[in-house]
Design a protein around this motif. Sequence first.
Motif, PDB file in Angstrom:
ATOM      1  N   VAL A  93     -18.163 -17.807 -50.199  1.00 23.82           N
ATOM      2  CA  VAL A  93     -18.958 -18.493 -49.179  1.00 23.82           C
ATOM      3  C   VAL A  93     -20.192 -17.660 -48.850  1.00 23.82           C
ATOM      4  N   LEU A  94     -21.327 -18.340 -48.757  1.00 23.22           N
ATOM      5  CA  LEU A  94     -22.587 -17.699 -48.380  1.00 23.22           C
ATOM      6  C   LEU A  94     -23.041 -18.243 -47.035  1.00 23.22           C
ATOM      7  N   ARG A  95     -23.485 -17.354 -46.176  1.00 23.56           N
ATOM      8  CA  ARG A  95     -24.085 -17.751 -44.901  1.00 23.56           C
ATOM      9  C   ARG A  95     -25.601 -17.778 -45.059  1.00 23.56           C
TER      10      ARG A  95
ATOM     11  N   ARG B 227     -23.750 -22.878 -44.404  1.00 23.82           N
ATOM     12  CA  ARG B 227     -22.749 -22.341 -45.327  1.00 23.82           C
ATOM     13  C   ARG B 227     -22.843 -23.045 -46.677  1.00 23.82           C
ATOM     14  N   VAL B 228     -22.664 -22.260 -47.731  1.00 29.39           N
ATOM     15  CA  VAL B 228     -22.652 -22.793 -49.093  1.00 29.39           C
ATOM     16  C   VAL B 228     -21.429 -22.222 -49.808  1.00 29.39           C
ATOM     17  N   LEU B 229     -20.695 -23.090 -50.492  1.00 26.82           N
ATOM     18  CA  LEU B 229     -19.504 -22.679 -51.237  1.00 26.82           C
ATOM     19  C   LEU B 229     -19.796 -22.693 -52.728  1.00 26.82           C
ATOM     20  N   THR B 230     -19.339 -21.670 -53.429  1.00 25.27           N
ATOM     21  CA  THR B 230     -19.489 -21.626 -54.884  1.00 25.27           C
ATOM     22  C   THR B 230     -18.187 -21.161 -55.503  1.00 25.27           C
ATOM     23  N   GLU B 231     -18.051 -21.348 -56.817  1.00 27.19           N
ATOM     24  CA  GLU B 231     -16.847 -20.909 -57.524  1.00 27.19           C
ATOM     25  C   GLU B 231     -17.230 -20.409 -58.907  1.00 27.19           C
ATOM     26  N   ASN B 232     -16.503 -19.400 -59.370  1.00 28.57           N
ATOM     27  CA  ASN B 232     -16.728 -18.823 -60.696  1.00 28.57           C
ATOM     28  C   ASN B 232     -15.414 -18.304 -61.243  1.00 28.57           C
ATOM     29  N   ASP B 233     -15.271 -18.360 -62.548  1.00 30.41           N
ATOM     30  CA  ASP B 233     -14.103 -17.739 -63.163  1.00 30.41           C
ATOM     31  C   ASP B 233     -14.137 -16.239 -62.888  1.00 30.41           C
ATOM     32  N   VAL B 234     -12.968 -15.662 -62.651  1.00 27.76           N
ATOM     33  CA  VAL B 234     -12.916 -14.241 -62.291  1.00 27.76           C
ATOM     34  C   VAL B 234     -13.358 -13.339 -63.442  1.00 27.76           C
ATOM     35  N   THR B 235     -13.434 -13.883 -64.661  1.00 27.90           N
ATOM     36  CA  THR B 235     -13.904 -13.077 -65.793  1.00 27.90           C
ATOM     37  C   THR B 235     -15.395 -13.250 -66.057  1.00 27.90           C
ATOM     38  N   ASN B 236     -16.054 -14.111 -65.293  1.00 27.23           N
ATOM     39  CA  ASN B 236     -17.478 -14.375 -65.514  1.00 27.23           C
ATOM     40  C   ASN B 236     -18.306 -13.338 -64.753  1.00 27.23           C
ATOM     41  N   ALA B 237     -18.305 -12.122 -65.273  1.00 35.62           N
ATOM     42  CA  ALA B 237     -18.944 -11.002 -64.579  1.00 35.62           C
ATOM     43  C   ALA B 237     -20.418 -11.240 -64.266  1.00 35.62           C
ATOM     44  N   PRO B 238     -21.219 -11.805 -65.179  1.00 33.68           N
ATOM     45  CA  PRO B 238     -22.636 -12.000 -64.848  1.00 33.68           C
ATOM     46  C   PRO B 238     -22.862 -12.890 -63.627  1.00 33.68           C
ATOM     47  N   MET B 239     -22.132 -14.016 -63.526  1.00 36.14           N
ATOM     48  CA  MET B 239     -22.342 -14.897 -62.380  1.00 36.14           C
ATOM     49  C   MET B 239     -21.730 -14.334 -61.107  1.00 36.14           C
TER      50      MET B 239
END
Length: 316
Positions: A144-146, A282-294
């Motif tokens: 989550v980003l504020r 607020r903004v919600l995002t999701e990424n695979d835990v192995t996607n180190a660059p993102m």
Amino acid sequence: MEPRAVPLYPAECGDELLYRIWDVQYACQQLVAPDEPIPDRVETAAYLRSNPASERRWYWTVGDVDGFAEVSVTDGQSTAWLDLYVAPDARRRGAGRALLEAAAARAKEQGCKHLIGEYVEPGAAGFVRAVGAREGTDRLRYSVLRLPLRTGPVPDVPGYERVSWTGSAPEELLASYAQARNAINDAPHDDAVDEERYTPERVRDLEADAARRDRTGYVTVALDPTRTVVAYTEVQVARTAGASGFTGDTAVVAAHRRRGLALWIKDGCLRRLAAQRPDVTRVLTENDVTNAPMLAVNDRLGFVPSSVRTEAILDL
């Protein structure tokens, strides 16, 4: 009496029934990730009543809306996606299994090979095993980003132009934008997950669906010297005051990676959103835990991890 999953046809339902589905979703969310925003009641009802032409969806409830399930299948894919919720005070009575059986049967009827969902709480892992499903390789970190951003603006990337729009993609960029969206297939994903196939027609279909749901897409892309889209990011926001933002994909075409484009365009997109919609905090995002660059991009921008969700796959 054993719980029974009953088909739901949102277009024929009143707001009150659809709002009760939101109540179940919200109660489940509060148990496992209370800091994460979810669409409000009105947004949820609009989503349930709208359907992209390129996607098929089916819905069920159980009991007095003690639980809810949705199955969605994108045209041309053999993967079905599952959302399943059971109210905390209605669990361990067979509601989840009844919903899953209905969802799996429908997915199988559609010729799908896999039914895929995700879970957060440890208790759900036991349910996954009990119904014969397995853990996938994907684990997603939600963050989550504020807003507004507390970091300084990201410098321009030499040799590229940053372009933003709201709503529909400009006609002159549509073809390369659709092609660039296929770069998301390079992100980590389980072998059971079909690759996405974006075309100009599908992009327009998704844009029209967002408009029907009274949502606005804030899109920022990077153009190379030939004015071809080579990177993109998007945040979707309902038009209601105080809504939260939900990121779509962020991806960079392979030949243009490792130049800072993802950070640059995502920073620009979020700053533009904050300037045009100061009510969105607020903004919600999701990424695979192995996607180190993102993950590094999101950490740099100030996203704070809020949960990790594990993929569950039922082979049909």
